[in-house]
Scaffold this motif. Structure first.
Motif, mmCIF file in Angstrom:
data_model
loop_
_atom_site.group_PDB
_atom_site.id
_atom_site.type_symbol
_atom_site.label_atom_id
_atom_site.label_comp_id
_atom_site.label_asym_id
_atom_site.label_seq_id
_atom_site.Cartn_x
_atom_site.Cartn_y
_atom_site.Cartn_z
ATOM 1 N N GLY A 88 6.446 -16.463 -38.544
ATOM 2 C CA GLY A 88 5.504 -17.384 -39.339
ATOM 3 C C GLY A 88 6.440 -18.488 -40.071
ATOM 4 N N THR A 89 7.936 -18.612 -39.912
ATOM 5 C CA THR A 89 8.579 -19.640 -40.499
ATOM 6 C C THR A 89 9.076 -20.799 -39.576
ATOM 7 O OG1 THR A 89 10.659 -18.196 -39.859
ATOM 8 C CG2 THR A 89 9.825 -17.745 -41.966
ATOM 9 N N GLY A 90 9.448 -21.712 -40.168
ATOM 10 C CA GLY A 90 10.004 -22.794 -39.162
ATOM 11 C C GLY A 90 11.003 -23.624 -40.020
ATOM 12 N N TYR A 91 10.909 -24.915 -39.664
ATOM 13 C CA TYR A 91 12.003 -25.646 -40.431
ATOM 14 C C TYR A 91 11.622 -25.901 -41.785
ATOM 15 C CZ TYR A 91 14.355 -26.333 -36.022
ATOM 16 O OH TYR A 91 14.685 -26.281 -34.592
ATOM 17 N N ALA A 95 6.282 -19.223 -44.811
ATOM 18 C CA ALA A 95 5.482 -17.904 -44.650
ATOM 19 C C ALA A 95 5.849 -16.708 -45.723
ATOM 20 C CB ALA A 95 5.841 -17.495 -43.469
ATOM 21 N N GLY A 96 6.410 -17.224 -47.161
ATOM 22 C CA GLY A 96 6.381 -16.410 -48.023
ATOM 23 C C GLY A 96 7.759 -15.773 -47.892
ATOM 24 N N HIS A 97 8.775 -16.170 -46.959
ATOM 25 C CA HIS A 97 10.013 -15.813 -47.029
ATOM 26 C C HIS A 97 11.159 -16.894 -47.192
ATOM 27 C CE1 HIS A 97 8.672 -11.816 -45.535
ATOM 28 N NE2 HIS A 97 7.967 -12.565 -44.908
ATOM 29 N N GLU A 98 12.034 -17.161 -46.254
ATOM 30 C CA GLU A 98 13.034 -18.491 -46.326
ATOM 31 C C GLU A 98 12.754 -19.298 -44.821
ATOM 32 O OE1 GLU A 98 16.803 -17.079 -47.094
ATOM 33 O OE2 GLU A 98 16.749 -17.408 -49.210
ATOM 34 N N ASN A 99 12.602 -20.673 -45.147
ATOM 35 C CA ASN A 99 12.691 -21.476 -43.812
ATOM 36 C C ASN A 99 14.149 -21.402 -43.215
ATOM 37 O OD1 ASN A 99 13.986 -23.371 -45.103
ATOM 38 N ND2 ASN A 99 12.245 -24.465 -45.544
ATOM 39 N N TYR A 100 14.336 -21.989 -41.884
ATOM 40 C CA TYR A 100 15.418 -22.409 -41.114
ATOM 41 C C TYR A 100 16.373 -22.620 -42.065
ATOM 42 C CZ TYR A 100 12.734 -21.317 -36.786
ATOM 43 O OH TYR A 100 11.862 -20.829 -35.923
ATOM 44 N N LEU A 101 16.088 -23.834 -42.635
ATOM 45 C CA LEU A 101 17.234 -24.630 -43.584
ATOM 46 C C LEU A 101 17.820 -23.580 -44.584
ATOM 47 C CD1 LEU A 101 18.966 -26.841 -44.208
ATOM 48 C CD2 LEU A 101 17.066 -27.808 -45.709
ATOM 49 N N GLN A 102 17.026 -22.837 -45.320
ATOM 50 C CA GLN A 102 17.284 -21.979 -46.238
ATOM 51 C C GLN A 102 18.460 -20.747 -45.679
ATOM 52 O OE1 GLN A 102 13.392 -21.108 -47.473
ATOM 53 N NE2 GLN A 102 13.786 -22.206 -49.662
#
Length: 234
Positions: A88-91, A95-102
């Motif tokens: 569910g994540t992306g840049y 999705a309630g977590h951390e994205n790619y950058l993080q």
């Protein structure tokens, strides 16, 4: 060693194996990749392995998380694999977590190859925000892994057939990668998954690669790495 989240059950659809064989035949005709080493093969001594940052496709959601596209590619290349894949994540999208950058900002280790996969989960995000976060993700990874080769693998058809919105995200990510001097591999532009064979790679019920699909995609990824970073194996 792999960090995997939101992993579903193994999907083994025997009825698709014949069609997948046709896809694999196309790959074999188009690329020359050594066979994957056996289960007890040792990694090539000149590399420190692959670090892959991605989404549910890299996590093997609805398939086999231990044999997702990143692990398959690493095995073909004779590498170990560390997979940081969160569904569910992306840049931009968390999705309630951390994205790619993080996640890139806290990535560690000493890989020889860094692959960033995905982007389909950002298809409803602002394009300028996708561009900014993608460019910064690539810069951060280059800074954290200055000796590694870097490659961006764009999103696949999620879902299939491919929409104009999907293609827009793909071209946006390609431009971001080129802006910071990174190689970009587009599954969509290179037609890795032809529509007539899509059901042998992607389960139409969940829009994710099957076990056989991951084997195919991992082999294609390995071929791209060899083509774009030949000195990695010198």
């Amino acid at each position: 060693m792999e960090q995997l989240t939101h992993v579903g059950a193994v999907s083994r659809r025997a009825s698709l194996i014949g069609a997948f064989g046709a896809v694999a035949a196309l790959t074999a005709a188009a690329t020359s990749v050594p066979a994957a080493p056996g289960p007890h093969a040792q990694p090539h001594p000149s590399n420190g392995g692959m670090y892959l940052l991605g989404d549910s496709w890299a996590a093997g959601l609805h398939a086999d998380p231990a044999r997702a596209l990143g692990q398959v590619a690493a095995e073909v290349l004779g590498m170990t694999a560390h997979v940081d894949a969160v569904s569910g994540t992306g840049y931009v999208n968390t999705a309630g977590h951390e994205n790619y950058l993080q996640r890139a900002r806290t990535a560690s280790g000493a890989p020889r190859l860094v692959v960033v996969q995905g982007g389909s989960n950002d298809d409803h995000q602002a394009l300028d925000e996708i561009t900014a976060n993608a460019e910064e993700t690539y810069r951060v990874l280059r800074g954290r892994f200055p000796s590694a080769r870097l490659l961006v693998l764009g999103p696949g058809p999620d879902p299939e057939p491919v929409t104009e919105l999907q293609r827009t995200v793909d071209t946006t990510l390609a431009a971001a990668a080129h802006a910071v001097g990174m190689h970009y591999v587009s599954m969509l532009q290179r037609d890795w998954i032809p529509s007539r064979l899509a059901d042998s790679v992607i389960d139409p019920d969940n829009h994710h690669p099957t076990v056989e699909g991951h084997a195919y995609l991992g082999t294609r990824l390995a071929a791209s790495v060899r083509l774009l970073h030949p000195t990695l194996f010198a």
